[in-house]
Design a protein around this motif. Sequence first.
Motif, PDB file in Angstrom:
ATOM      1  N   PHE B 255       0.323  22.976  32.679  1.00 46.73           N
ATOM      2  CA  PHE B 255      -0.493  21.762  32.646  1.00 46.73           C
ATOM      3  C   PHE B 255       0.274  20.611  32.002  1.00 46.73           C
ATOM      4  CE2 PHE B 255      -4.922  23.942  32.548  1.00 46.73           C
ATOM      5  CZ  PHE B 255      -4.707  24.355  33.841  1.00 46.73           C
ATOM      6  N   THR B 256       0.997  20.913  30.917  1.00 45.83           N
ATOM      7  CA  THR B 256       1.721  19.852  30.211  1.00 45.83           C
ATOM      8  C   THR B 256       2.905  19.358  31.047  1.00 45.83           C
ATOM      9  OG1 THR B 256       1.291  21.281  28.339  1.00 45.83           O
ATOM     10  CG2 THR B 256       2.433  19.253  27.874  1.00 45.83           C
ATOM     11  N   LEU B 257       3.522  20.282  31.767  1.00 41.83           N
ATOM     12  CA  LEU B 257       4.675  19.881  32.577  1.00 41.83           C
ATOM     13  C   LEU B 257       4.253  19.005  33.753  1.00 41.83           C
ATOM     14  CD1 LEU B 257       7.080  22.948  32.837  1.00 41.83           C
ATOM     15  CD2 LEU B 257       7.478  20.733  31.775  1.00 41.83           C
ATOM     16  N   HIS B 258       3.124  19.350  34.350  1.00 44.57           N
ATOM     17  CA  HIS B 258       2.674  18.580  35.525  1.00 44.57           C
ATOM     18  C   HIS B 258       1.290  18.016  35.259  1.00 44.57           C
ATOM     19  CE1 HIS B 258       5.899  20.837  37.422  1.00 44.57           C
ATOM     20  NE2 HIS B 258       5.304  21.947  37.020  1.00 44.57           N
ATOM     21  N   PRO B 259       1.181  17.031  34.396  1.00 42.50           N
ATOM     22  CA  PRO B 259      -0.152  16.555  34.027  1.00 42.50           C
ATOM     23  C   PRO B 259      -0.890  15.836  35.140  1.00 42.50           C
ATOM     24  CG  PRO B 259       1.547  15.279  32.925  1.00 42.50           C
ATOM     25  CD  PRO B 259       2.248  16.300  33.733  1.00 42.50           C
ATOM     26  N   THR B 260      -0.167  15.334  36.144  1.00 47.18           N
ATOM     27  CA  THR B 260      -0.849  14.539  37.164  1.00 47.18           C
ATOM     28  C   THR B 260      -1.095  15.327  38.439  1.00 47.18           C
ATOM     29  OG1 THR B 260       1.325  13.717  37.775  1.00 47.18           O
ATOM     30  CG2 THR B 260      -0.033  12.305  36.369  1.00 47.18           C
ATOM     31  N   SER B 261      -0.649  16.572  38.459  1.00 49.05           N
ATOM     32  CA  SER B 261      -0.776  17.347  39.691  1.00 49.05           C
ATOM     33  C   SER B 261      -2.248  17.635  40.008  1.00 49.05           C
ATOM     34  CB  SER B 261       0.008  18.647  39.530  1.00 49.05           C
ATOM     35  OG  SER B 261      -0.639  19.686  40.174  1.00 49.05           O
ATOM     36  N   VAL B 262      -2.543  17.796  41.286  1.00 52.44           N
ATOM     37  CA  VAL B 262      -3.916  18.090  41.712  1.00 52.44           C
ATOM     38  C   VAL B 262      -4.360  19.445  41.177  1.00 52.44           C
ATOM     39  CG1 VAL B 262      -5.432  18.324  43.700  1.00 52.44           C
ATOM     40  CG2 VAL B 262      -3.474  16.789  43.807  1.00 52.44           C
ATOM     41  N   TYR B 263      -3.427  20.412  41.237  1.00 50.54           N
ATOM     42  CA  TYR B 263      -3.755  21.758  40.767  1.00 50.54           C
ATOM     43  C   TYR B 263      -4.220  21.724  39.317  1.00 50.54           C
ATOM     44  CZ  TYR B 263      -1.365  23.405  44.939  1.00 50.54           C
ATOM     45  OH  TYR B 263      -1.016  23.633  46.227  1.00 50.54           O
ATOM     46  N   THR B 264      -3.509  20.931  38.504  1.00 51.48           N
ATOM     47  CA  THR B 264      -3.864  20.849  37.093  1.00 51.48           C
ATOM     48  C   THR B 264      -5.296  20.380  36.919  1.00 51.48           C
ATOM     49  OG1 THR B 264      -1.592  20.297  36.565  1.00 51.48           O
ATOM     50  CG2 THR B 264      -3.241  19.812  34.891  1.00 51.48           C
ATOM     51  N   SER B 265      -5.640  19.322  37.630  1.00 51.60           N
ATOM     52  CA  SER B 265      -6.982  18.783  37.404  1.00 51.60           C
ATOM     53  C   SER B 265      -8.037  19.749  37.930  1.00 51.60           C
ATOM     54  CB  SER B 265      -7.102  17.392  38.011  1.00 51.60           C
ATOM     55  OG  SER B 265      -7.676  17.431  39.279  1.00 51.60           O
ATOM     56  N   VAL B 266      -7.760  20.355  39.080  1.00 52.41           N
ATOM     57  CA  VAL B 266      -8.742  21.311  39.624  1.00 52.41           C
ATOM     58  C   VAL B 266      -8.897  22.500  38.682  1.00 52.41           C
ATOM     59  CG1 VAL B 266      -9.144  22.979  41.469  1.00 52.41           C
ATOM     60  CG2 VAL B 266      -8.407  20.669  42.016  1.00 52.41           C
ATOM     61  N   LEU B 267      -7.754  23.039  38.255  1.00 55.61           N
ATOM     62  CA  LEU B 267      -7.791  24.207  37.376  1.00 55.61           C
ATOM     63  C   LEU B 267      -8.475  23.890  36.061  1.00 55.61           C
ATOM     64  CD1 LEU B 267      -4.455  26.176  37.669  1.00 55.61           C
ATOM     65  CD2 LEU B 267      -6.766  27.073  37.738  1.00 55.61           C
ATOM     66  N   ARG B 268      -8.184  22.697  35.538  1.00 57.95           N
ATOM     67  CA  ARG B 268      -8.800  22.339  34.261  1.00 57.95           C
ATOM     68  C   ARG B 268     -10.312  22.237  34.389  1.00 57.95           C
ATOM     69  NH1 ARG B 268      -6.659  17.159  31.958  1.00 57.95           N
ATOM     70  NH2 ARG B 268      -8.519  17.369  30.678  1.00 57.95           N
ATOM     71  N   HIS B 269     -10.751  21.643  35.500  1.00 61.11           N
ATOM     72  CA  HIS B 269     -12.202  21.560  35.692  1.00 61.11           C
ATOM     73  C   HIS B 269     -12.822  22.940  35.841  1.00 61.11           C
ATOM     74  CE1 HIS B 269     -11.784  17.189  36.345  1.00 61.11           C
ATOM     75  NE2 HIS B 269     -12.992  17.217  35.819  1.00 61.11           N
ATOM     76  N   PHE B 270     -12.089  23.798  36.534  1.00 63.44           N
ATOM     77  CA  PHE B 270     -12.583  25.163  36.690  1.00 63.44           C
ATOM     78  C   PHE B 270     -12.680  25.855  35.323  1.00 63.44           C
ATOM     79  CE2 PHE B 270     -11.675  29.711  37.412  1.00 63.44           C
ATOM     80  CZ  PHE B 270     -12.847  30.004  38.073  1.00 63.44           C
ATOM     81  N   LEU B 271     -11.668  25.622  34.483  1.00 67.17           N
ATOM     82  CA  LEU B 271     -11.675  26.256  33.166  1.00 67.17           C
ATOM     83  C   LEU B 271     -12.827  25.726  32.308  1.00 67.17           C
ATOM     84  CD1 LEU B 271      -7.924  26.554  32.188  1.00 67.17           C
ATOM     85  CD2 LEU B 271      -9.475  28.315  32.973  1.00 67.17           C
ATOM     86  N   TYR B 272     -13.080  24.401  32.404  1.00 70.04           N
ATOM     87  CA  TYR B 272     -14.218  23.843  31.672  1.00 70.04           C
ATOM     88  C   TYR B 272     -15.516  24.504  32.133  1.00 70.04           C
ATOM     89  CZ  TYR B 272     -11.918  20.098  29.134  1.00 70.04           C
ATOM     90  OH  TYR B 272     -11.156  19.401  28.250  1.00 70.04           O
ATOM     91  N   PHE B 273     -15.601  24.707  33.455  1.00 69.89           N
ATOM     92  CA  PHE B 273     -16.786  25.357  34.024  1.00 69.89           C
ATOM     93  C   PHE B 273     -16.921  26.773  33.468  1.00 69.89           C
ATOM     94  CE2 PHE B 273     -18.285  28.229  37.373  1.00 69.89           C
ATOM     95  CZ  PHE B 273     -19.561  27.742  37.547  1.00 69.89           C
ATOM     96  N   LEU B 274     -15.802  27.510  33.530  1.00 70.34           N
ATOM     97  CA  LEU B 274     -15.820  28.913  33.113  1.00 70.34           C
ATOM     98  C   LEU B 274     -16.160  29.034  31.627  1.00 70.34           C
ATOM     99  CD1 LEU B 274     -15.218  31.303  34.889  1.00 70.34           C
ATOM    100  CD2 LEU B 274     -12.954  31.421  33.908  1.00 70.34           C
ATOM    101  N   ASP B 275     -15.733  28.024  30.855  1.00 67.63           N
ATOM    102  CA  ASP B 275     -15.938  28.075  29.411  1.00 67.63           C
ATOM    103  C   ASP B 275     -17.416  28.052  29.057  1.00 67.63           C
ATOM    104  OD1 ASP B 275     -15.093  28.291  26.876  1.00 67.63           O
ATOM    105  OD2 ASP B 275     -14.726  26.162  26.564  1.00 67.63           O
ATOM    106  N   SER B 276     -18.231  27.400  29.898  1.00 70.43           N
ATOM    107  CA  SER B 276     -19.638  27.290  29.508  1.00 70.43           C
ATOM    108  C   SER B 276     -20.535  28.282  30.225  1.00 70.43           C
ATOM    109  CB  SER B 276     -20.133  25.864  29.710  1.00 70.43           C
ATOM    110  OG  SER B 276     -19.476  25.247  30.747  1.00 70.43           O
ATOM    111  N   VAL B 277     -19.968  29.090  31.111  1.00 72.13           N
ATOM    112  CA  VAL B 277     -20.783  30.136  31.739  1.00 72.13           C
ATOM    113  C   VAL B 277     -20.946  31.274  30.735  1.00 72.13           C
ATOM    114  CG1 VAL B 277     -20.876  31.806  33.610  1.00 72.13           C
ATOM    115  CG2 VAL B 277     -19.973  29.548  34.020  1.00 72.13           C
ATOM    116  N   PRO B 278     -22.173  31.768  30.519  1.00 74.01           N
ATOM    117  CA  PRO B 278     -22.340  32.887  29.589  1.00 74.01           C
ATOM    118  C   PRO B 278     -21.538  34.109  30.043  1.00 74.01           C
ATOM    119  CG  PRO B 278     -24.468  32.031  30.264  1.00 74.01           C
ATOM    120  CD  PRO B 278     -23.452  31.314  31.072  1.00 74.01           C
TER     121      PRO B 278
END
Lengths: 346, 451
Positions: B255-278
């Motif tokens: 993520f730090t190496l490629h901060p602007t990549s599409v994958y990064t943003s998609v993955l980060r959003h997915f991780l935020y989602f996963l973080d709040s699922v019980p």
Amino acid sequence: MEKPKTPSPLAWKEKLAFLWLVLFTCAAGLSQVWISLGYDVQAVPEEAYRPPFRLMQHLLGTDQLGRDVLLYLIHGCRTSWLLAFPPMALATLVGILSGTIAATLGNNGLKISLGKLFLSGLLLLALFYFYPLFQWSTRQWSGAFQFAVYIGCALMISYPLVKVSQKSFFKWGNKKVTIPVDEGLQKIIGIWATFPKLLLLLILTLFTPFSILTLMFWICATYWVLPARVSRGMVLQLQKESYYETAQALGIPFKRVFTHFMWPQLKGPLLTNFCFAASGLLGIGSTLAYLGIGLPADVPSWGKMLANARFSLEAWWLIAFPSVVLLASIFSLQVIGHKFSSQAKA
Amino acid sequence: MTLPQVSLRVLKFFFTLWFTVSCVFLVSRLLPSVNNPRGLADADSTVYGTSNQNTLQKITSDYLTRTGYNRPLFYFSFQLKGLETAENIKPMAEATRWLSAAVLRHGVVPSQAFYKEWQNWKKTAPPEKVNQLQEHLQRWAGAELNEEISSLKKMISRFLQTTSSDENSLSKTWGKLISQNAPLSYHLPLLRWHGKDNVYHAWLSGLLQGDLGTSTVDYKPVYQKIGSALHVSVGLGLLGLLPALLASYLLGFAFTLHPTSVYTSVLRHFLYFLDSVPGFMITLVVFGIYFLAGGSLLVPFSSGEPDLLQTMGTPPVLLGGLCIAFFIIPHLTLQFYHSLQTQSRSLYTRTAMAKGLSYRRSLRVHALPNALVPILTLLSEVVIGLVSGVLIVEITFSLQGIGSLLVKSILSNDYPVVVGITLFLLVFRLAVTTFTDFLYLVLDPRNQSNT
């Protein structure tokens, strides 16, 4: 400090979140009305496992006992609502109180003379010692009334005693002892933060019989820590500001300082924390129900439906609908929490 | 550090340990129905449902004698003076309860007279009458409300008058008993010293010898139960933690190496989602997908004691490890990313790049060590929090680990096991935090230059 003149327009996400939460609350209210009318979810075993969207009377299908899923979900709304919002509100209140008190008194704020401390200790001991005697001699009264009368009389006698003992007869009695309130709170918070919240709740539920009310109490007892930390930190930060010092110098009473200087600062982070903690609580409440702990067997809950659904995976509607409802509630709260946190930053 | 400092720290550590352990045990004695054998406190009372008051009391007192819980809880206690006087009469076991109530309410002399008369009467009276009287007396002793006590008093008087006894002296002594009042001083508490013969002392000395007591469900030693459960839980935790650490490291770095990549943003959003699922929903999804894909949870039968590697190879444990990895990865990755990003924006990284290092190399050599320091605290929290994740996974996949043991013993009121697991978790937490502190001392160069 200045509020923006026009509140920023809500994004569609936030509108949706608000709408969902309103619906959620309405469903909880509806369920409460139904329960007070004695209209509960009926189990009809012949009707078990009806798929959804086929019959009008079972729009979302039925579960393994033939209970209507829609009705069950609405009743589950009430349980989840009760387990998330009232305990969290109370916990926030307790947190604000303890955090603010600890931060304003600090480690040197509370000073008591040794004589008074000694006297109060003696009085407490006497109070403890004579209680059984009092209990026996007033045994025709009811327990709570007895206790109230005893405490009332004790306060009436001991308060003037402690108050009057301004000057002690002994020299050592005039020495002041400082009570480290802040450090004490930090220690207590440290103890409460020992375990993950789920584990702590699991163990605490052992002490009382399972019911919604006791679970609400335990949730409140577990979740006051974060609001206390937040408000303590905010107040400590605030005390370095010059306007706070000015207020102190002007001699403005604490009540006014709190309502006019502290509360506007505290509001934002506490609301954010409230939203995120409540969304976490929806998850924790369902997890407890999933494990079968804390709630009695006859209380409907989304977590219980999911727990039973894992034995019959073919009935996909038993997993899909409660999951959607639970996730929607969690994410709505988080969206609103994000809105509050961005507002606080702006 | 000097020797006194070290010894002070060690002393403090052991004091904390002793204090926590003692608190846990003493608090556990406050649990409801802790002094009753299994089934006696059940709401439906299926086990002892038809028994009468006498039998129930006998069962309870037998249980207490057998487990040693009839002894006082701590080295000292407070007891009402009247109760102590009642104990001095040294009554028979079945009479203890009502006799102490009689002494407390009506004084020692008439109570003693009644007790003697009752002993004489018991020898000749028909057994069912004895039982009836015993039942009434027990109820009278247990009553708390004033009206109830007086109505029971009258009932006992009537009962004694109707029993066919010649001189009816029992009835007379009963009348004398209830006409008198105990002195008020009987209701003052006295401090009593019990010495070593108490529950806490026995428990603590057992603990020092590695004995945590026995389970009330299957009478196995608690440490044995925990030991066999630990096996599964450790396997599960390691299977989840190690891949999660690797994945978080790689993801955060990418993520730090490629901060602007599409994958990064998609993955980060997915991780935020996963973080709040019980957690239990993630587990259910993994569980469901595995089953619908035709998997099964049957463990191949193996003879002898399974070792850790063997346990880790079975499908439920592997799947559980996957679920636990899913619980941990979002939080860990996002925090690591945040920490690395903060460091990458710092001046020294810019200097390193100005001196000709590539972005990747400057991150790895200069930013990474600094970014890892705050992660260490996070990691210790994650390891402690692992227990609740392990619990959910074990329940879903029906694994016999610490978590499912805890839930089971909570549901069956198996207090010794609950106390044992709580102590284990406390010690585990203490070990993890101590280890983290130690790592800080070793890793942070600022600590070394100070001494």
